[in-house]
Design a protein around this motif. Structure first.
Motif, short mmCIF file in Angstrom:
data_model
loop_
_atom_site.label_atom_id
_atom_site.label_comp_id
_atom_site.label_asym_id
_atom_site.label_seq_id
_atom_site.Cartn_x
_atom_site.Cartn_y
_atom_site.Cartn_z
N ILE A 1 5.48 71.78 33.66
CA ILE A 1 4.59 72.71 34.37
C ILE A 1 4.78 72.59 35.88
N ALA A 2 4.97 71.37 36.38
CA ALA A 2 5.22 71.18 37.81
C ALA A 2 6.49 71.90 38.24
N ARG A 3 7.51 71.83 37.41
CA ARG A 3 8.76 72.54 37.72
C ARG A 3 8.52 74.04 37.79
N ARG A 4 7.73 74.55 36.85
CA ARG A 4 7.42 75.99 36.84
C ARG A 4 6.62 76.37 38.10
N LEU A 5 5.63 75.57 38.46
CA LEU A 5 4.83 75.86 39.64
C LEU A 5 5.69 75.87 40.90
N ALA A 6 6.66 74.98 40.96
CA ALA A 6 7.55 74.91 42.12
C ALA A 6 8.39 76.18 42.24
N VAL A 7 8.78 76.74 41.10
CA VAL A 7 9.53 78.00 41.11
C VAL A 7 8.62 79.15 41.53
N ASP A 8 7.39 79.14 41.01
CA ASP A 8 6.44 80.22 41.31
C ASP A 8 6.00 80.22 42.77
N ASP A 9 5.87 79.02 43.36
CA ASP A 9 5.29 78.91 44.70
C ASP A 9 6.11 77.91 45.53
N PRO A 10 7.10 78.39 46.28
CA PRO A 10 7.94 77.49 47.09
C PRO A 10 7.14 76.69 48.12
N ILE A 11 6.04 77.26 48.61
CA ILE A 11 5.21 76.53 49.58
C ILE A 11 4.57 75.32 48.91
N LEU A 12 4.04 75.53 47.71
CA LEU A 12 3.46 74.42 46.95
C LEU A 12 4.52 73.38 46.63
N ALA A 13 5.74 73.82 46.39
CA ALA A 13 6.83 72.90 46.06
C ALA A 13 7.10 71.92 47.19
N ASN A 14 6.76 72.30 48.41
CA ASN A 14 6.98 71.42 49.56
C ASN A 14 5.87 70.39 49.76
N ASP A 15 4.87 70.42 48.89
CA ASP A 15 3.77 69.45 48.95
C ASP A 15 3.71 68.73 47.60
N PRO A 16 4.52 67.69 47.40
CA PRO A 16 4.65 67.04 46.09
C PRO A 16 3.33 66.55 45.50
N ASN A 17 2.46 66.00 46.35
CA ASN A 17 1.19 65.48 45.83
C ASN A 17 0.31 66.60 45.29
N ARG A 18 0.20 67.68 46.06
CA ARG A 18 -0.62 68.81 45.61
C ARG A 18 0.00 69.47 44.38
N LEU A 19 1.32 69.55 44.35
CA LEU A 19 2.02 70.11 43.20
C LEU A 19 1.72 69.30 41.94
N ALA A 20 1.80 67.98 42.06
CA ALA A 20 1.56 67.11 40.91
C ALA A 20 0.11 67.21 40.44
N GLU A 21 -0.83 67.30 41.38
CA GLU A 21 -2.24 67.39 41.01
C GLU A 21 -2.55 68.71 40.31
#
Length: 219
Positions: A150-170
């Motif tokens: 799911i984190a991988r999918r979110l990173a694809v959906d939102d490149p800005i979120l992908a640059n914040d690993p902690n927020r992405l993981a949460e």
């Protein structure tokens, strides 16, 4: 295939070979459950399980690595064949929950749809805390695998979120926990249901309710 607005995997009737494979797996699991209930885990051998299941020990090991594994059953696992990568790369707007539903339904297909085996296994595992702990550990590993995907999918959906690993993981963890709550709801409804149903059908219904809840005005 879409059912009530929720994407599901296509249901294809299993062929003769697959039906035989499922029947053999079930006979092994029932043999283990019968023998362990009668003699205890330590008093059961692979040879005895094979004899009761009317198979050879070699065939037993084609299905399970040990009597303990046969007793615990198959945990859910992420599907193979490219479905995970398609899930990661499909960034269609509004499709995340539908795609998670399809992914977890595919994972649920690896688990037993046999209510009798489910209840008998659950009762026996209570008598063997180390096996129950092993079963829970496999579920935690599966949860971590789902969160990673799911984190991988979110990173694809939102490149800005992908640059914040902690927020992405949460965020991935939150989505995973909500999804697993829907899975547990489906498992409970399936196990306690008065009328026969497939686990995959219950999963579809539970995720459909979740989608309805999130899309309802005022929620």
């Amino acid at each position: 295939m879409c059912k009530n607005g929720v994407m599901t995997t296509d249901t294809i009737a299993p062929g003769l070979r697959e039906r035989k494979r499922l029947a053999t797996r079930r006979s092994i699991q029932l043999a283990v459950l019968d023998l362990v209930a009668e003699r205890g885990l330590e008093g059961v051998t692979i040879d005895e399980v094979s004899r009761v299941a009317d198979i050879s020990p070699r065939t037993f090991f084609n299905y399970f690595a040990s009597k303990e594994e046969a007793l615990m059953g198959n945990p859910p696992e992420l599907p193979s064949g490219g479905q995970v990568e398609r899930f990661v790369m499909d960034s269609s707007p509004g499709s995340l929950l539908d795609d998670i539903t399809a992914l977890l339904i595919s994972a649920g297909e690896a688990s037993s749809n046999d209510v009798e085996i489910f209840h008998r296994r659950h009762a026996l595992l209570k008598q063997y805390p180390h096996l129950f702990a092993m079963r829970m550990a496999t579920m935690r590993r599966f949860e971590e695998e789902v969160a990673t995907v799911i984190a991988r999918r979110l990173a694809v959906d939102d490149p800005i979120l992908a640059n914040d690993p902690n927020r992405l993981a949460e965020r991935a963890r939150l989505i995973t926990l909500v999804s697993f709550a829907a899975m547990r709801h489906a498992w409970t409804s399936w196990a306690q249901g008065e009328s026969p149903s497939k686990l995959t059908e219950r999963l579809t219904e539970s995720f459909g309710e979740l989608k309805t809840l999130f899309s309802s005005p005022g929620t």
